[in-house]
Write an enzyme that holds these catalytic residues in place. Structure first.
Site, mmCIF file in Angstrom:
data_model
loop_
_atom_site.group_PDB
_atom_site.id
_atom_site.type_symbol
_atom_site.label_atom_id
_atom_site.label_comp_id
_atom_site.label_asym_id
_atom_site.label_seq_id
_atom_site.Cartn_x
_atom_site.Cartn_y
_atom_site.Cartn_z
ATOM 1 N N LYS A 46 0.827 -1.213 0.000
ATOM 2 C CA LYS A 46 0.000 0.000 0.000
ATOM 3 C C LYS A 46 0.860 1.261 0.000
ATOM 4 O O LYS A 46 0.409 2.321 -0.335
ATOM 5 C CB LYS A 46 -0.920 -0.016 1.219
ATOM 6 N N ARG A 95 24.502 -4.220 -1.631
ATOM 7 C CA ARG A 95 25.051 -2.916 -1.280
ATOM 8 C C ARG A 95 25.979 -2.977 -0.087
ATOM 9 O O ARG A 95 26.860 -2.165 0.060
ATOM 10 C CB ARG A 95 23.922 -1.923 -0.996
ATOM 11 N N SER A 133 15.657 2.662 -3.398
ATOM 12 C CA SER A 133 14.390 3.252 -3.849
ATOM 13 C C SER A 133 13.705 3.964 -2.683
ATOM 14 O O SER A 133 13.135 5.042 -2.838
ATOM 15 C CB SER A 133 13.460 2.167 -4.388
HETATM 16 P P1 ADP Z 1 15.372 -1.428 -2.991
HETATM 17 O O1 ADP Z 1 16.069 -2.465 -2.125
HETATM 18 O O2 ADP Z 1 16.245 -0.284 -3.387
HETATM 19 O O3 ADP Z 1 14.011 -1.042 -2.545
HETATM 20 P P2 ADP Z 1 14.477 -3.451 -4.836
HETATM 21 O O4 ADP Z 1 13.684 -4.224 -3.869
HETATM 22 O O5 ADP Z 1 13.775 -3.039 -6.069
HETATM 23 O O6 ADP Z 1 15.133 -2.130 -4.354
HETATM 24 O O7 ADP Z 1 15.800 -4.249 -5.173
HETATM 25 C C1 ADP Z 1 15.965 -5.185 -6.182
HETATM 26 C C2 ADP Z 1 17.393 -5.654 -6.183
HETATM 27 O O8 ADP Z 1 18.265 -4.594 -6.546
HETATM 28 C C3 ADP Z 1 17.905 -6.168 -4.841
HETATM 29 O O9 ADP Z 1 18.771 -7.255 -5.067
HETATM 30 C C4 ADP Z 1 18.690 -4.990 -4.302
HETATM 31 O O10 ADP Z 1 19.701 -5.395 -3.415
HETATM 32 C C5 ADP Z 1 19.284 -4.442 -5.589
HETATM 33 N N1 ADP Z 1 19.651 -3.043 -5.463
HETATM 34 C C6 ADP Z 1 18.870 -2.015 -5.107
HETATM 35 N N2 ADP Z 1 19.568 -0.854 -5.074
HETATM 36 C C7 ADP Z 1 20.848 -1.164 -5.431
HETATM 37 C C8 ADP Z 1 22.066 -0.416 -5.555
HETATM 38 N N3 ADP Z 1 22.115 0.886 -5.292
HETATM 39 N N4 ADP Z 1 23.186 -1.082 -5.930
HETATM 40 C C9 ADP Z 1 23.128 -2.411 -6.154
HETATM 41 N N5 ADP Z 1 22.037 -3.171 -6.038
HETATM 42 C C10 ADP Z 1 20.898 -2.563 -5.679
#
Ligand code: ADP
Length: 165
Positions: A46, A95, A133
């Site tokens: 949500k 990260r 994000s």
């Molecule tokens: P977030 O964790 O930023 O909310 P997501 O759930 O969409 O993003 O993440 C999807 C994948 O991308 C995960 O494996 C996450 O670790 C990776 N990821 C997100 N941001 C980065 C970054 N800045 N550098 C490397 N990998 C990333």
């Protein structure tokens, strides 16, 4: 060795929204895999800022002209969706130690569910280690300039979203 071996990375996440960190992982994965399938998790969240359709459209806009990147949505078990899309591996980004702990747990669980499906990790590039994000949404909603952290179409979409009454 057969010339027709085709490698497909299945990259699951929420991508709410796509950041330069995600973008960098996808671009680098294209050097290792023939295809990258960006897979948006449909988990009901949500607190999402962008709808699934908006997120999908943003990824497609960022990779317009790159036929090796596709975007899909999935719900239910990630390993089932990866199988359905003929993935040779699941792709995840790391990260730091905080990511490692949960990613290690998830990869192990997925290995129990689907032993033939490998998870491949790519370490973030140093300039993106702090980019998430969640932080991008938070800073943008407080009026901060996040243009160095996201692709231009995402920056535009965030600014439009913030300008709404
Ligand atoms: P977030 O964790 O930023 O909310 P997501 O759930 O969409 O993003 O993440 C999807 C994948 O991308 C995960 O494996 C996450 O670790 C990776 N990821 C997100 N941001 C980065 C970054 N800045 N550098 C490397 N990998 C990333």
């Amino acid at each position: 060795m057969s010339e027709t071996i085709h490698t497909i990375a299945f990259y699951p996440g929420s991508f709410d929204p796509l950041t330069n960190g995600h973008l960098n992982i996808i671009q680098r994965a294209l050097r290792v895999f023939d295809q990258v399938v960006v897979a948006m998790a449909q988990n009901v969240n949500k607190r999402a800022m962008f709808t699934l359709e908006e997120r999908k459209a943003l990824v497609q806009e960022c990779f317009r002209g790159e036929p090796r990147v596709s975007v899909v949505m999935f719900d239910g078990l990630m390993v089932e969706a990866a199988r359905k899309h003929h993935a040779t591996a699941v792709l995840r980004g790391l990260r730091g130690v905080a990511d490692f702990e949960t990613e290690f747990q998830m990869a192990t669980m997925n290995n129990v569910l689907a032993p033939a499906l490998e998870t491949v990790f790519m370490m973030t590039e140093k300039s993106h280690f702090f980019v998430s994000s969640h932080l991008v949404r938070e800073v943008a909603s407080l009026g901060g300039d996040i243009s160095p952290l996201v692709p231009e179409p995402v920056n535009r979409a965030l600014r439009e979203r913030m300008a709404r009454p």
